[in-house]
Scaffold this active site. Sequence first.
Site, PDB file in Angstrom:
ATOM      1  N   HIS A  61       0.839  -1.193   0.000  1.00 54.15           N
ATOM      2  CA  HIS A  61       0.000   0.000   0.000  1.00 54.15           C
ATOM      3  C   HIS A  61       0.882   1.253   0.000  1.00 54.15           C
ATOM      4  O   HIS A  61       1.749   1.401   0.878  1.00 54.15           O
ATOM      5  CB  HIS A  61      -0.891  -0.029   1.245  1.00 54.15           C
ATOM      6  CG  HIS A  61      -1.953   1.005   1.281  1.00 54.15           C
ATOM      7  ND1 HIS A  61      -2.281   1.699   2.421  1.00 54.15           N
ATOM      8  CD2 HIS A  61      -2.795   1.459   0.326  1.00 54.15           C
ATOM      9  CE1 HIS A  61      -3.267   2.537   2.179  1.00 54.15           C
ATOM     10  NE2 HIS A  61      -3.596   2.419   0.912  1.00 54.15           N
ATOM     11  N   GLU A  89       1.106  -0.673  -4.857  1.00 56.93           N
ATOM     12  CA  GLU A  89      -0.038   0.220  -5.073  1.00 56.93           C
ATOM     13  C   GLU A  89       0.441   1.653  -4.952  1.00 56.93           C
ATOM     14  O   GLU A  89       1.126   2.005  -3.981  1.00 56.93           O
ATOM     15  CB  GLU A  89      -1.136  -0.085  -4.045  1.00 56.93           C
ATOM     16  CG  GLU A  89      -2.422   0.682  -4.259  1.00 56.93           C
ATOM     17  CD  GLU A  89      -2.501   1.980  -3.449  1.00 56.93           C
ATOM     18  OE1 GLU A  89      -3.422   2.767  -3.691  1.00 56.93           O
ATOM     19  OE2 GLU A  89      -1.623   2.210  -2.569  1.00 56.93           O
ATOM     20  N   ASP A  91      -0.256   6.125  -6.069  1.00 53.29           N
ATOM     21  CA  ASP A  91      -1.319   7.131  -6.110  1.00 53.29           C
ATOM     22  C   ASP A  91      -0.994   8.271  -7.081  1.00 53.29           C
ATOM     23  O   ASP A  91      -0.316   9.231  -6.704  1.00 53.29           O
ATOM     24  CB  ASP A  91      -1.517   7.709  -4.712  1.00 53.29           C
ATOM     25  CG  ASP A  91      -1.923   6.650  -3.709  1.00 53.29           C
ATOM     26  OD1 ASP A  91      -3.056   6.172  -3.804  1.00 53.29           O
ATOM     27  OD2 ASP A  91      -1.091   6.300  -2.851  1.00 53.29           O
ATOM     28  N   HIS A 104      -0.136  10.646  -2.369  1.00 51.74           N
ATOM     29  CA  HIS A 104      -1.430  10.170  -1.884  1.00 51.74           C
ATOM     30  C   HIS A 104      -2.397  11.301  -1.563  1.00 51.74           C
ATOM     31  O   HIS A 104      -3.521  11.334  -2.054  1.00 51.74           O
ATOM     32  CB  HIS A 104      -1.261   9.281  -0.643  1.00 51.74           C
ATOM     33  CG  HIS A 104      -2.561   8.784  -0.108  1.00 51.74           C
ATOM     34  ND1 HIS A 104      -3.285   9.462   0.849  1.00 51.74           N
ATOM     35  CD2 HIS A 104      -3.291   7.677  -0.417  1.00 51.74           C
ATOM     36  CE1 HIS A 104      -4.400   8.800   1.116  1.00 51.74           C
ATOM     37  NE2 HIS A 104      -4.431   7.710   0.365  1.00 51.74           N
TER      38      HIS A 104
END
Length: 321
Positions: A61, A89, A91, A104
């Site tokens: 994440h 993952e 952003d 993010h």
Amino acid sequence: MTFQLRVLLVLAPILLPLRSSISQESAPTTPPLHRIVPQTPAELRELFRYTATRLPIVSAHRGGAGPGYPENCIATFEHTLAETFSMLEIDPRMTRDGHVVLHHDATLDRTTTGTGKLADKTLAELKQLRLKDSEGSVTDYQIPTLDEALRWAKGKTILVLDQKDVPLETRVGKISQHKAEAYAMMIVGNFKDVVVCHRLNPDIMMEVMIPSHAKVQAFDALGVPWQNVIAFLGHVPPTDPTLYEAVHQKGASTIIGTSRNLDRVFHRRVRDDPDSLRRDYQMLLGRGADVIETDLPREIGRLLYAPLSKSMLEHRCLRVE
């Protein structure tokens, strides 16, 4: 022949090995990376096709931030892969002048030396900032662009692009531009966009929220192949094993999140009772999860992959080099 040339000819057999030795000793050593390397979109789909012998995979994440390593940072990605197999993952967000960077939050304050909204800054302004690590300490690292991340990831791992404020068409365009369909996926927030994404580029795999039996049936009606998706079942892992089974019957893999539950008590429990913690993460796999998205990819990787199983060492898409 000059005196200087004669001296060089005499000393060359001595100096050349010495120079080679010094060069080898002073060259920095870099740890091998745990690479996930499907070579084609078809191999990526095959990696996530459900089988009874499927491999568990960690998804980091925001890339797996930690002390000294900020989230959404290429140095952090390298740090994660040095210790475990992991998808990443990330952003994407849009700058004021139309570039796509990795960050993010909508604002800069928490994770950079800047302030205010990221969307109000140009790429040049953002590159002047420095990233903060998971403890808020300033590092030497800069905000990377999505282009930089896509170039870096080839031959190393799979990127999973979240949506944030970047239009679906822009994310599809970036993956297509870099010919990254074998190593970049997209998180797609609704079924309408799933259809659009598949129409724009049918080679792109998607992570799609499918948290119930009703959503499994609704996805069936779209006409998008199940082989093109991983079903995200929730940040709170469902306890109903029939939901995992329903997705598996379609030939697709499932993904669940632990950043809001097990991850939060990890450090206390790994100190007090590491075996019970290992059993809890492995219980999620036993229930039917195929991918675990976590804030602690290195720690969870050690729980799941240490020692590396024979099937992982022999898998054609996994390498340690």
